[in-house]
Design a protein around this motif. Sequence first.
Motif, PDB file in Angstrom:
ATOM      1  N   LYS A 246       0.826  -1.213   0.000  1.00 38.25           N
ATOM      2  CA  LYS A 246       0.000   0.000   0.000  1.00 38.25           C
ATOM      3  C   LYS A 246       0.856   1.258   0.000  1.00 38.25           C
ATOM      4  N   HIS A 271      -2.072  -3.677  -4.490  1.00 38.38           N
ATOM      5  CA  HIS A 271      -1.146  -3.752  -3.361  1.00 38.38           C
ATOM      6  C   HIS A 271      -0.627  -5.151  -3.020  1.00 38.38           C
ATOM      7  N   HIS A 296      -3.330 -12.520   0.033  1.00 33.97           N
ATOM      8  CA  HIS A 296      -4.171 -12.247   1.204  1.00 33.97           C
ATOM      9  C   HIS A 296      -5.556 -11.691   0.892  1.00 33.97           C
ATOM     10  N   ASP A 325      -7.066 -10.391   9.264  1.00 36.17           N
ATOM     11  CA  ASP A 325      -7.231  -9.094   8.603  1.00 36.17           C
ATOM     12  C   ASP A 325      -8.677  -8.623   8.779  1.00 36.17           C
TER      13      ASP A 325
HETATM   14 FE   LIG Z   1      -4.491  -5.819   2.128  1.00 39.46          FE
END
Ligand SMILES: [Fe+2]
Length: 457
Positions: A246, A271, A296, A325
Amino acid sequence: MESAIAGVVRCLGASLKNLGLYPTTHPLVRTPVEKCHVELAPFFADRSELALTVSDGTLVLEGVPIFQLTSSLELFMARLGAIGLPAVIFERGVSVEDIELFVRFLHETKEQGLPIPEIKSRLARWGVTHIRVTATEEEEKDDFALAREIYGNALNVVVRALKDVRNGKIPDGAESDRAVREMSGMVSRNRDAMLALTLIKNFDEYTYNHSVNVSVLSLTVAETLGLSETERIGIGVAGLLHDVGKTQLALDLIRKPGTLTVEEFEEIKKHPEEGFAILGKMTHIQESTRAVVREHHMRFDRTGYPRPEPEYRMNPHSHVIAVSDCYDALTTMRSYQKARTPQQALDIMKKLAGKSLDPDLVELMDRSLGVYPVGTMVRLSTMEVGVVTGNPGGGKGESMVAILFDRSGNPLAAPKGVDLKEPDPSSGKPRRMILGTVNPLMHPPVSMSGILQAVSA
Ligand SMILES: [Fe+2]
Ligand SMILES: [Fe+2]
């Protein structure tokens, strides 16, 4: 007494020295251990533990310096020093096996300067009981203070890594590795102390805290899954660096509240690949860690991004990062979203199970965080309101609660830690029970770190 003390240490040293020459079962290794065990016994007649420390290069047993140095003793001290062990405590009940395993641990541990929590968790895994390691007394801190220090250190590592990337530099992978090892050790030692810190949300520093929180949560899941140390560290590092890509995005895009335009979302979607590329340039990064960072957001049902080809095989560890997350994002207040309680977050995640999230991992997280995860605001049968500060036994035991508000809703001068097992003297039944969760927004905001500090003091 002095010669008896010297005898104990000499035996330990002799066994360690001979372990370098003979197998574990050899009498020259085994006999000194047995002798050490015999020599230790009289000490426990009037005390429950015996401390062996290294102070200024001198070996000290129970405050008595050992000057009768022999080569095996020197070797013994050198090993303690190299591993990073300032003090070893033998407890009453120590067995020949404990001593034998401990000597083997000293012999086989090749790393230098390991953090104390890491040494503690390794000894636990080796099955050593009744031999404790500790920092010297003044260095010994309570678990919450230690956890805070470890968390803070990991936070600095993330801040530095992201800054490096922004400045076109390659972050130091060894730093991330070290920070994760410390957190992993602390998760094994006192998971609640570490988990409680993930509830300290800092809105301004969202990305940094979020990165550390995802790492801690993933380490917790990885430990519950019984994964190997290498795998756990790999997952923890992936958690710490999952959003490192990011940094390539414009800051106002990352911070933008509310919905994104199609073009903006296309930017965000890059990202994971960016992160994969950055990790590829770093040292101390496992190949699987890189893959996990790339995957992810792929999602359990493979509907995420980057969109996997039908034959593409995802790393199962990516799903661990995904649940952590999601949990951390849901329990964090953002400009466009209120923070959910841990229980609300888990309820939402159960609805996502089998779709974007791995259902087994959602269930595992639900189970391992306990019915009332640390940080949950609860109402007790006494009508007092408190916050859960711990769930001993991985959520199987009775929760620990700090009371914040009395039965009329007035805040207490200081949080009061209570034991839910404590019986009511008249009935013999527990005095307090958790009735259910309360909405934290109905009460003034509380500082989890302040509460933990107050109840652990
Ligand atoms: Fe992420
Ligand atoms: Fe994230």
